[in-house]
Design a protein around this motif. Structure first.
Motif, PDB file in Angstrom:
ATOM      1  N   UNK A 234      -4.601  -1.544   8.680  1.00 39.80           N
ATOM      2  CA  UNK A 234      -4.891  -2.676   9.571  1.00 39.80           C
ATOM      3  C   UNK A 234      -4.328  -3.986   9.019  1.00 39.80           C
ATOM      4  N   UNK A 235      -3.645  -3.898   7.881  1.00 45.42           N
ATOM      5  CA  UNK A 235      -3.036  -5.106   7.334  1.00 45.42           C
ATOM      6  C   UNK A 235      -2.193  -4.770   6.121  1.00 45.42           C
ATOM      7  N   UNK A 236      -1.136  -5.571   5.922  1.00 44.63           N
ATOM      8  CA  UNK A 236      -0.295  -5.436   4.739  1.00 44.63           C
ATOM      9  C   UNK A 236      -0.182  -6.794   4.071  1.00 44.63           C
TER      10      UNK A 236
ATOM     11  N   UNK B 270       2.044  -9.727   4.848  1.00 43.20           N
ATOM     12  CA  UNK B 270       3.389  -9.176   5.008  1.00 43.20           C
ATOM     13  C   UNK B 270       4.062  -9.685   6.275  1.00 43.20           C
ATOM     14  N   UNK B 271       3.265  -9.970   7.295  1.00 44.97           N
ATOM     15  CA  UNK B 271       3.829 -10.409   8.570  1.00 44.97           C
ATOM     16  C   UNK B 271       4.482 -11.792   8.459  1.00 44.97           C
TER      17      UNK B 271
ATOM     18  N   UNK C 295       2.384  -4.733  -3.498  1.00 48.67           N
ATOM     19  CA  UNK C 295       2.156  -4.641  -2.057  1.00 48.67           C
ATOM     20  C   UNK C 295       0.830  -3.908  -1.847  1.00 48.67           C
ATOM     21  N   UNK C 296       0.041  -4.411  -0.933  1.00 48.58           N
ATOM     22  CA  UNK C 296      -1.295  -3.887  -0.685  1.00 48.58           C
ATOM     23  C   UNK C 296      -1.427  -3.498   0.786  1.00 48.58           C
ATOM     24  N   UNK C 297      -2.172  -2.432   1.035  1.00 52.45           N
ATOM     25  CA  UNK C 297      -2.506  -2.039   2.398  1.00 52.45           C
ATOM     26  C   UNK C 297      -4.015  -2.165   2.585  1.00 52.45           C
ATOM     27  N   UNK C 298      -4.407  -2.742   3.711  1.00 51.14           N
ATOM     28  CA  UNK C 298      -5.821  -2.779   4.089  1.00 51.14           C
ATOM     29  C   UNK C 298      -6.065  -1.629   5.067  1.00 51.14           C
ATOM     30  N   UNK C 299      -7.055  -0.808   4.734  1.00 54.03           N
ATOM     31  CA  UNK C 299      -7.314   0.414   5.507  1.00 54.03           C
ATOM     32  C   UNK C 299      -8.736   0.408   6.038  1.00 54.03           C
TER      33      UNK C 299
END
Length: 201
Positions: free
Chosen positions: A29-31, A174-175, A193-197
């Motif tokens: 749901x987010x980078x 990231x956007x 780099x991170x991902x929101x899950x």
């Protein structure tokens, strides 16, 4: 970073847990990203100085701000708050004037671009034990795409480099590709780099 709350997990892209989470049904749901600037000793500030000169050549005053600027910093942040790209890992707080004053009290340094006495851009840099970390950089909508974000950030880096700091950190969503390009121009390299899950409801 680990667990932010019961619904969102923020995991680095190279973390082995990421595969387990996606297999379990979690969705991104987010980078977001983190970058570092590592200056040589003595530092080469040619690019940084050029960014400041490009702004002053347009008639802007680029200088360090003292706490008397807190009302204008607060107003600019309030105006721009909705423009910050949101991810669960990069949520920007709503700052009131006491929050802004706390930046100075905690030793952060703020640099601004001033046009006829009005603050039109600001960048806040705060020291951690390991580095100087940019807290935020903000430009008034009417003054964007004129190099002011890069100028105020460059001024903050140069001043801290003069004080002996050699490692700088920054990050964001990231956007926000413009922010990434700006930081790369100043010499930052994206290192995390991170991902929101989250699990779909």
């Amino acid at each position: 970073m680990g667990l932010v709350n019961a619904d969102i997990q923020v995991i680095q892209v190279n973390d082995p847990r990421l595969q387990h989470q996606t297999q379990a049904g979690y969705v991104v749901v987010g980078e977001s990203w983190g970058a570092r600037l590592r200056l040589s000793d003595p530092p080469d500030v040619t690019v940084l100085n050029a960014a400041v000169v490009a702004a002053t050549d347009q008639g802007f005053l680029i200088e360090e701000l003292d706490a008397s600027w807190a009302p204008q910093v607060t107003a600019l942040e309030a105006l721009n708050h909705a423009d910050y790209p949101y991810t669960p890992a990069t949520a920007v707080p709503q700052r009131d004037e006491s929050d802004v004053l706390e930046l100075w009290r905690s030793g952060c340094r703020l640099f601004g671009a001033i046009n006829d006495g009005q603050l039109v851009a600001v960048s806040a840099l705060c020291l951690t034990t390991a580095r100087a970390e940019t807290e935020f950089t903000s430009v008034h909508r009417s003054y964007r795409r004129r190099g002011l974000a890069v100028a105020v950030k460059a001024a903050s880096i140069t001043a801290s480099a003069d004080a002996g700091v050699r490692i700088f950190g920054t990050g964001g969503a990231q956007i926000n590709s413009g922010s990434i390009r700006m930081n790369e121009h100043l010499g930052y390299a994206v290192e995390e780099r991170w991902l929101s899950l989250t699990m779909p409801q």
